[in-house]
Design an enzyme around this catalytic site. Structure first.
Site, PDB file in Angstrom:
ATOM      1  N   CYS A 117       3.629 -11.550  18.192  1.00  0.00           N
ATOM      2  CA  CYS A 117       5.047 -11.742  18.540  1.00  0.00           C
ATOM      3  C   CYS A 117       5.972 -11.514  17.351  1.00  0.00           C
ATOM      4  CB  CYS A 117       5.259 -13.146  19.098  1.00  0.00           C
ATOM      5  SG  CYS A 117       4.168 -13.468  20.475  1.00  0.00           S
ATOM      6  N   HIS A 262      12.732 -13.948  19.845  1.00  0.00           N
ATOM      7  CA  HIS A 262      11.542 -13.541  20.610  1.00  0.00           C
ATOM      8  C   HIS A 262      11.583 -14.246  21.969  1.00  0.00           C
ATOM      9  CE1 HIS A 262       7.522 -12.778  21.816  1.00  0.00           C
ATOM     10  NE2 HIS A 262       7.121 -14.031  21.652  1.00  0.00           N
ATOM     11  N   ASN A 292       7.146 -12.188  28.668  1.00  0.00           N
ATOM     12  CA  ASN A 292       6.942 -12.050  27.227  1.00  0.00           C
ATOM     13  C   ASN A 292       6.290 -10.690  26.959  1.00  0.00           C
ATOM     14  OD1 ASN A 292       6.090 -12.222  24.566  1.00  0.00           O
ATOM     15  ND2 ASN A 292       5.225 -14.268  24.751  1.00  0.00           N
TER      16      ASN A 292
HETATM   17  O1  UT7 Z   1       4.716 -15.478  22.476  1.00  0.00           O
HETATM   18  C1  UT7 Z   1       3.585 -16.212  22.151  1.00  0.00           C
HETATM   19  C2  UT7 Z   1       3.945 -17.596  21.962  1.00  0.00           C
HETATM   20  N1  UT7 Z   1       3.711 -18.338  23.181  1.00  0.00           N
HETATM   21  C3  UT7 Z   1       4.470 -19.378  23.438  1.00  0.00           C
HETATM   22  O2  UT7 Z   1       5.401 -19.630  22.703  1.00  0.00           O
HETATM   23  C4  UT7 Z   1       4.131 -20.252  24.634  1.00  0.00           C
HETATM   24  C5  UT7 Z   1       4.411 -21.689  24.288  1.00  0.00           C
HETATM   25  N2  UT7 Z   1       3.998 -22.621  25.350  1.00  0.00           N
HETATM   26  C6  UT7 Z   1       4.645 -22.672  26.521  1.00  0.00           C
HETATM   27  O3  UT7 Z   1       5.603 -21.958  26.744  1.00  0.00           O
HETATM   28  C7  UT7 Z   1       4.213 -23.736  27.504  1.00  0.00           C
HETATM   29  O4  UT7 Z   1       3.242 -24.558  26.928  1.00  0.00           O
HETATM   30  C8  UT7 Z   1       3.654 -23.129  28.819  1.00  0.00           C
HETATM   31  C9  UT7 Z   1       4.776 -22.527  29.639  1.00  0.00           C
HETATM   32  C10 UT7 Z   1       2.616 -22.077  28.525  1.00  0.00           C
HETATM   33  C11 UT7 Z   1       2.991 -24.215  29.685  1.00  0.00           C
HETATM   34  O5  UT7 Z   1       3.908 -25.271  29.917  1.00  0.00           O
HETATM   35  P1  UT7 Z   1       3.466 -26.783  29.707  1.00  0.00           P
HETATM   36  O6  UT7 Z   1       4.604 -27.612  30.125  1.00  0.00           O
HETATM   37  O7  UT7 Z   1       2.987 -26.927  28.303  1.00  0.00           O
HETATM   38  O8  UT7 Z   1       2.306 -26.939  30.763  1.00  0.00           O
HETATM   39  P2  UT7 Z   1       0.786 -27.372  30.549  1.00  0.00           P
HETATM   40  O9  UT7 Z   1       0.030 -26.277  29.876  1.00  0.00           O
HETATM   41  O10 UT7 Z   1       0.721 -28.727  29.934  1.00  0.00           O
HETATM   42  O11 UT7 Z   1       0.312 -27.485  32.023  1.00  0.00           O
HETATM   43  C12 UT7 Z   1       0.854 -28.456  32.918  1.00  0.00           C
HETATM   44  C13 UT7 Z   1       0.118 -28.364  34.238  1.00  0.00           C
HETATM   45  C14 UT7 Z   1      -1.386 -28.452  34.088  1.00  0.00           C
HETATM   46  O12 UT7 Z   1      -1.894 -29.158  35.212  1.00  0.00           O
HETATM   47  P3  UT7 Z   1      -2.276 -30.727  35.064  1.00  0.00           P
HETATM   48  O13 UT7 Z   1      -3.311 -30.770  33.985  1.00  0.00           O
HETATM   49  O14 UT7 Z   1      -1.000 -31.413  34.690  1.00  0.00           O
HETATM   50  O15 UT7 Z   1      -2.775 -31.052  36.431  1.00  0.00           O
HETATM   51  C15 UT7 Z   1      -1.826 -27.005  34.174  1.00  0.00           C
HETATM   52  O16 UT7 Z   1      -3.153 -26.863  34.668  1.00  0.00           O
HETATM   53  O17 UT7 Z   1       0.386 -27.106  34.861  1.00  0.00           O
HETATM   54  C16 UT7 Z   1      -0.843 -26.452  35.185  1.00  0.00           C
HETATM   55  N3  UT7 Z   1      -0.632 -25.015  35.070  1.00  0.00           N
HETATM   56  C17 UT7 Z   1      -0.103 -24.264  36.042  1.00  0.00           C
HETATM   57  N4  UT7 Z   1       0.326 -24.580  37.268  1.00  0.00           N
HETATM   58  C18 UT7 Z   1       0.836 -23.568  38.009  1.00  0.00           C
HETATM   59  C19 UT7 Z   1      -0.910 -24.204  33.985  1.00  0.00           C
HETATM   60  N5  UT7 Z   1      -0.548 -22.948  34.279  1.00  0.00           N
HETATM   61  C20 UT7 Z   1      -0.047 -22.951  35.531  1.00  0.00           C
HETATM   62  C21 UT7 Z   1       0.486 -21.957  36.367  1.00  0.00           C
HETATM   63  N6  UT7 Z   1       0.919 -22.317  37.598  1.00  0.00           N
HETATM   64  N7  UT7 Z   1       0.588 -20.669  35.973  1.00  0.00           N
END
Ligand code: UT7
Length: 335
Positions: A117, A262, A292
């Site tokens: 990135c 970014h 992204n």
């Molecule tokens: O450019 C590279 C740099 N990348 C980044 O900067 C990304 C940084 N991180 C993020 O943007 C966020 O962490 C995400 C958008 C990737 C995820 O958001 P989050 O609020 O951190 O969610 P999480 O990973 O803690 O997941 C929450 C819940 C989980 O379920 P449980 O354990 O609460 O039951 C995941 O399994 O959401 C679930 N989940 C999804 N649900 C529906 C994970 N991915 C998905 C999905 N659709 N695609």
């Protein structure tokens, strides 16, 4: 060639494939929803290549031609190519070599940059140094990615798969001509203690064999990410490095006409704007349409904003990025 007092961005261009993939389309093939994706990331849709056989260098061709036209230059004026990508057409040679061939630039040096990135900013620092020191006059700097063939479009990969899209951005870096114009000091950082928080493990030269059926079954050839950890680092490091860039450019946040962060997550960028004191109206936000696109997000965002009249010659623009590596960086440019 003689050294010059400053380099600047002479022109920018972009290209995205025509195939639009909405959150609803993804919800048909994996357990996700438009609501989850939009609330967590701000993404509504992304672009995917139309068919197999289109690589990052193919997306880079129209983006480069658009940047050349914007700069009032022809391909023959390019003295060097820098290609930033984490999804090169092939493992080797670099995508810069493929791009050079497609642009008819035989004999022109081509360097690939693998800084994810932050790849565009790492590339910009090299282009800036080359131009200022007189090594090369006009440098074509590209950020281009084809993610759609490398993500796991299934429940197991949903956390990463919904985030990424394909696209390309290009910039021509050359000598500044006006007083005050130019690329200001570029601040770059890396911390490999976070390398495995966002990575693709295999194929790997560290393993013999590099790829096994077991690895494929386990999905270790797809990206994996500790999203929460990456998020925490991004909201801390992007404002920190952007402040360093503003300070060394001797600019204040309110002198910035356009902020091009970014595009990894709309929420990250809203927090970064708040920490910097830059109104969100001055920040590029096209993640809604493209997801992204990694090394492409900054040149793609700048190219669209420039054409929309959100910046012009003489504008102060600020770039900041954070991503896999971990790597992060920022710089200001007076266009
Ligand atoms: O450019 C590279 C740099 N990348 C980044 O900067 C990304 C940084 N991180 C993020 O943007 C966020 O962490 C995400 C958008 C990737 C995820 O958001 P989050 O609020 O951190 O969610 P999480 O990973 O803690 O997941 C929450 C819940 C989980 O379920 P449980 O354990 O609460 O039951 C995941 O399994 O959401 C679930 N989940 C999804 N649900 C529906 C994970 N991915 C998905 C999905 N659709 N695609």
């Amino acid at each position: 060639m003689k050294p010059v007092h400053a380099s600047t961005i002479l022109g920018v261009g972009h290209h995205v494939p025509s195939k639009v993939v909405t959150n609803h389309d993804l919800a048909k093939i994996m357990n996700t929803s438009d609501e989850w994706i939009q609330q967590r990331t701000g993404i509504k849709e992304r672009r995917y290549i139309e068919r197999s056989g289109i690589g990052a260098s193919d997306l880079a061709v129209p983006a480069s031609q658009m940047a050349l036209e914007h700069a009032g230059l022809a391909a023959k004026d390019i003295d060097a190519i820098i290609f930033a990508t984490l999804s090169p057409d092939h493992n080797f040679p670099g995508s810069g070599c493929f791009l050079g061939d497609k642009l008819g630039l035989h004999g022109v040096p081509a360097l690939d940059v693998r800084n994810q990135c932050t790849g565009f900013l790492y590339g910009l620092s090299i282009a800036d140094a080359w131009v200022r020191s007189g090594v090369y006059r006009n440098v074509l700097l590209v950020g281009a990615e084809v993610h759609s063939t490398g993500i796991e479009l299934a429940d197991r990969g949903r956390d990463v798969a919904v985030l990424f899209g394909d696209g390309a951005g290009a910039a021509i870096i050359g000598p500044a001509t006006a007083e005050g114009q130019g690329i200001k000091p570029i601040h770059l950082h890396a911390d490999g203690s976070g390398a495995k928080e966002l990575w693709v493990e295999a194929p790997a030269s560290a393993y013999d064999p590099r790829l096994t059926k077991e690895m494929l079954d386990e999905g270790r050839h797809f990206p994996s990410m500790n999203g929460k950890q990456v998020f925490r680092w991004a909201v801390e490091k992007m404002p920190e490095v952007a402040k360093q860039a503003l300070e060394s450019a001797q600019l204040t946040a309110d002198q910035i006409d356009l902020f091009v962060p970014h595009q990894a997550n709309l929420r990250i960028n809203q927090m970064v704007c708040a920490k910097l004191g830059i109104p969100e109206a001055k920040a590029v936000a096209n993640i809604e349409r493209y997801g992204n696109t990694t090394a492409a997000t900054i040149p793609l965002g700048l190219s669209e904003a420039w054409r929309e009249g959100r910046c012009a010659r003489g504008s102060n623009v600020l770039f900041a990025a954070f991503g896999s590596g971990f790597t992060w960086g920022a710089c200001a440019v007076t266009l």
